[in-house]
Design a protein around this motif. Structure first.
Motif, short mmCIF file in Angstrom:
data_model
loop_
_atom_site.label_atom_id
_atom_site.label_comp_id
_atom_site.label_asym_id
_atom_site.label_seq_id
_atom_site.Cartn_x
_atom_site.Cartn_y
_atom_site.Cartn_z
N GLY A 303 -0.77 -6.23 -4.99
CA GLY A 303 -0.79 -6.45 -3.55
C GLY A 303 -0.09 -5.35 -2.79
O GLY A 303 0.47 -4.41 -3.36
N TRP A 304 -0.11 -5.47 -1.47
CA TRP A 304 0.41 -4.42 -0.60
C TRP A 304 1.92 -4.53 -0.35
O TRP A 304 2.52 -3.62 0.19
N HIS A 305 2.53 -5.66 -0.71
CA HIS A 305 3.95 -5.86 -0.40
C HIS A 305 4.83 -5.81 -1.64
O HIS A 305 5.98 -6.21 -1.61
N ASP A 306 4.29 -5.30 -2.73
CA ASP A 306 5.02 -5.17 -3.99
C ASP A 306 5.60 -3.77 -4.11
O ASP A 306 5.03 -2.80 -3.63
N THR A 307 6.74 -3.65 -4.79
CA THR A 307 7.28 -2.33 -5.11
C THR A 307 7.84 -2.26 -6.54
O THR A 307 8.33 -1.20 -6.93
N GLY A 320 5.74 -1.92 1.70
CA GLY A 320 5.28 -2.21 0.36
C GLY A 320 5.15 -0.93 -0.44
O GLY A 320 5.79 0.08 -0.14
N ASN A 321 4.30 -0.98 -1.45
CA ASN A 321 4.24 0.13 -2.39
C ASN A 321 3.59 1.38 -1.81
O ASN A 321 3.95 2.49 -2.19
N ASN A 322 2.65 1.21 -0.90
CA ASN A 322 1.88 2.36 -0.42
C ASN A 322 2.36 2.89 0.92
O ASN A 322 2.16 4.08 1.21
N ASN A 390 -1.06 10.65 -5.55
CA ASN A 390 -1.22 9.82 -4.35
C ASN A 390 0.13 9.30 -3.87
O ASN A 390 1.18 9.61 -4.43
N PHE A 391 0.10 8.50 -2.81
CA PHE A 391 1.32 8.04 -2.15
C PHE A 391 1.67 6.63 -2.61
O PHE A 391 1.05 5.65 -2.17
#
Length: 797
Positions: A303-307, A320-322, A390-391
């Protein structure tokens, strides 16, 4: 989570052919608003350079040899077993004479980057030349190898006979002396001691010093070798100075013996664009939609809110991660407000576009967060993944360097009418800055009735900002009694304009001088009239003592008003609210595209490979905007403007480029020769983007359009893959010819060359045919256009 200093990763060679960590480098993109400081003519001028000298780094005089690219039907070698690095090194050693290199030139080099594109198995290797452990600036060999060991192509920027071309092996200037010289060159005054923070052992003598009161960041300094056009190679100090106003991030090369400035580049590439759900380009393209669970399971598996790479989100706000999306209204890059979606991560807030952007900051940040993640996930499908640089805060696997999400700032307060993207080498966080675009003011004539109505106007960087009410008063023509009496360059008689709006002609002196003279004479506002045409400009300048508003109108409108003076009453106002570039998906796509092209050109460990004049960075970014906002039913001849929303134009408007994009030569007639007179980099990039757009439509016309940007099989998906792989194959300091050949080679690798003629037809249509010659990739004036096709394609064109 706040960011006060972007991390620096140090390049350290660990023995011959050892992998190294990347050097900190940045690039920044700009759309660029038209502004003027003083106005003898009405032609648009570039944004003010704050008095800094022009100094453009020039690459070597000839374009780098790009062996294997001249004839895309033939790779350099046949299949070979073994490790790709060994294959590459063996080939280089066997062909050193052809490459113009000696054994000494190959004795001290490092692998800057090595990664594999998963979908086609191509290994991309980037070698950096060194002498006694000191790197040569952009002295790279890039080589691309198929999965079965065939060498596709090779680009060579190694300095021949390096050992005998260098001027010194040890510096005479200290790092502090080099920074002092840089400050003098930039017109800066060091106001604080340069304190040594850290000094690393090793040949490069990498040193970190405090900011000296001239930089937003601590100042890194290290030794490198800088090639010169005359064949010499100079030992130099590499210095990064981020100006405190944030407008420039200077990358300087200072001769470590003489103190001469060898090169100066602004590592900021500037630009601007818009957003709602994909594929909408801006708020005028469709309505807001509540999108549910949009994260792609391949690109963002947690997901977008994971790190941390463990199931379960770490954040409920817009990080998040991106990407970490936040406000930066104070323009200090230190972090700001982030909307919180609560335990269910529901990010929904009101949006009223009839209000000024400050009233919908949360909606702006949410949109910015969504689109940065969407772009991360889409580009991932085509090979901009961890291995390619990538970022991502955390890389879900062993490839690449992590710790480098995008810091995306909404309603950034450090500027207006633009957007920036700072790209650091892999492993260093990059930053996107999205600005407010100020709505243009108007001059509304209330009387006499014969000329009543609204007149288009430009604003000013100084003085108060007009609102929807504005100011209303009678108008009076300037008369300063000296020379051109209507130019307002000399002081007016006391109370000459008391309670009135001054009407002043452009020319001779600065805008701030004209307006300040009128203010001193009692004016409540100023109208400046163009003296050489109907172009409407934004007036540049700075004077905090100016307290009255001012506007700029075209010559024809100005003459209409002047012919009725005295006896004209008018209102100066801004009838429409400003616009937020973080709601313009096209701008966000464009900015993110800079991160992609910079990371992939020359490899993810280097961000300095798009400094040359013929580089196409703005073109790739414009093209990504066109391709990722395309819809079923679109047609190639349809005109597509860039930045129409923030410019307050209809979707069919011209946008910010010279021509809208269209496959119709009657709408966009540009060819390769047009880069000779085009602005650098935006005008040059626009020609490249049009060539890619023609190629895109050639492929879509054959294979169709697929609205699935992630896993589709249409011609648009094919074009996206070819462009992405071409970026990886083209090498440092690309020319248009280099970029074309890299795309042709990508088609050879990916599709067995099935689309060679479709690709050739697109480029030949715009003057980049078989006989085209780029000359030096560092110049836009020495190329030759040609419209010919390979013989096997001629019957199809």
């Amino acid at each position: 989570m706040k960011v006060s200093n972007l991390r620096v990763i140090i390049s350290i060679a660990v023995g011959l052919l050892a992998l190294v960590l990347p050097r900190p480098t940045i690039a920044k993109s700009q759309i660029g608003a038209t502004v003027a400081l003083n106005n003898v003519s009405s032609l648009p001028v570039q944004p003010a350079k704050t008095g800094l000298p022009e100094f453009q780094q020039r690459p070597p005089p000839q374009a780098p040899p790009q062996t294997g690219a001249g004839n895309p039907d033939d790779f350099l070698t046949g299949p070979s077993a073994g490790d790709p690095l060994d294959i590459a090194l063996d080939y280089i050693r066997q062909n050193k004479e052809t490459l113009g290199l000696t054994d000494d030139d190959l004795a001290d080099l490092v692998v800057k980057d090595r990664f594999v594109t998963k979908h086609n198995g191509v290994t991309h290797i980037y070698l950096r030349q060194q002498l006694n452990g000191i790197e040569v600036f952009n002295g790279d060999i890039n080589i691309n190898i198929t999965g079965d060991g065939r060498i596709i192509n090779l680009g060579n920027r190694f300095v021949p006979d390096l050992k005998n071309s260098v001027n010194a092996g040890t510096p005479k200037l200290s790092p502090v002396e080099a920074i002092n010289g840089s400050a003098r060159h930039l017109g800066l005054t060091i106001t604080e001691p340069l304190v040594l923070l850290k000094s690393l052992r090793g040949p490069t003598r990498q040193t970190f010093l405090s900011n000296g009161g001239i930089s937003k960041e601590n100042i890194p300094v290290k030794l490198m070798y800088q090639p010169q056009e005359n064949g010499d190679t100079r030992l130099a100090w590499e210095i990064l100075i981020h100006l405190k106003d944030g407008q420039h991030w200077w990358y300087l090369s200072i001769d470590a013996v003489t103190g001469d400035v060898l090169s100066q580049n602004d590592l900021i590439i500037r630009d601007s664009y818009n957003v709602f759900p994909t594929p909408l380009e801006n708020p005028e393209d469709g309505s807001r939609t509540l999108v549910i669970t949009p994260a792609n399971s391949v690109a963002s598996p947690f997901g977008w809110h994971d790190t941390d790479g463990i199931a379960g989100a770490e954040y409920t706000d817009t990080q998040g991660n991106n990407v970490l999306a936040q406000d930066d209204t104070d323009g200090n890059n230190s972090g700001g407000f982030r909307p919180d979606g609560g335990p269910g991560r529901v990010f929904s807030t009101t949006l009223d576009l009839s209000l000024e952007p400050s009233n919908y900051l949360s909606a702006s940040i949410i949109n910015l967060f969504y689109w940065n993640n969407i772009l991360h996930d889409i580009h991932y499908q085509y090979g901009f993944d961890e291995a390619a640089g990538n970022f991502q805060q955390k890389n879900y696997g062993p490839d690449g360097l992590d710790g480098d999400p995008v810091y995306a700032d909404a309603q950034d307060g450090s500027g207006t009418n633009n957007a920036y993207f700072y790209t650091f080498a892999d492993g260093n966080a990059s930053r996107m800055e999205m600005f407010i675009w100020t709505a243009p003011p108007t001059v509304t004539v209330n009387s006499p009735i014969t000329i009543a109505g609204g007149y288009l106007a430009g604003g000013a960087e100084f003085g108060p900002v007009l609102d929807a009410t504005g100011i209303t008063a009678d108008l009076k023509l300037a008369d300063d009694g000296v020379g051109t009496i209507t130019d307002g360059c000399e002081a007016f008689a006391a109370n000459f304009f008391t309670g009135l709006i001054a009407v002043i002609d452009r020319g001779t002196c600065l805008f701030i001088t004209k307006v300040k003279n009128a203010q001193n004479a009692g004016a409540v506002g100023v109208i400046v009239i163009n003296n050489a045409g109907d172009n409407v400009l934004n007036m540049a300048g700075s004077d905090p003592t100016i307290t009255i508003p001012s506007v700029f109108i075209g010559q024809s409108d100005g003459n209409t008003i002047k012919n009725q003076l005295p006896g004209v009453n008018a209102t100066l106002k801004k009838p429409n609210p400003d616009r937020d570039s973080a709601l313009d998906n096209g701008i966000i796509i464009h900015e993110y595209g800079h991160g992609v092209s910079v990371r992939l050109t020359g490899g993810p460990g280097t961000s300095t490979c798009l400094f040359n004049d013929e580089q196409m960075g703005e073109g790739w970014s414009d093209w990504y905007t066109l391709a990722l906002t395309a819809k079923p039913g679109d047609a190639g001849p349809d005109p597509r403007g860039i930045g129409t929303y923030v410019m307050g134009q209809p979707a069919t408007g011209p946008g910010i480029r010279t021509y809208p994009y269209s496959t119709d030569m009657g709408v966009n007639p540009q060819t390769y020769d047009d880069i000779k007179t085009a602005s650098i980099p935006h005008g040059v990039g626009a020609v490249w983007s049009q060539m890619l757009w023609d190629m895109y439509w050639n492929l879509v016309d054959i294979y169709g359009f697929d609205s699935d940007f992630y896993n589709g099989s249409g011609g648009n998906n094919l074009a996206m893959q070819l462009v992405m792989d071409g970026l990886k194959m083209q090498g440092c300091y690309p020319s248009f010819v280099t970029g074309r050949d890299a795309i042709l080679l990508a088609d050879q690798v990916n599709n067995g060359g099935a689309n060679q003629c479709l690709i050739w037809e697109a480029f030949a249509k715009r003057g980049l045919g078989v006989g085209a010659n780029a000359g030096s990739s560092g110049s836009v004036s020495d190329g030759t256009e040609a419209f010919d096709l390979p013989p096997e394609c001629d019957s199809n064109f």
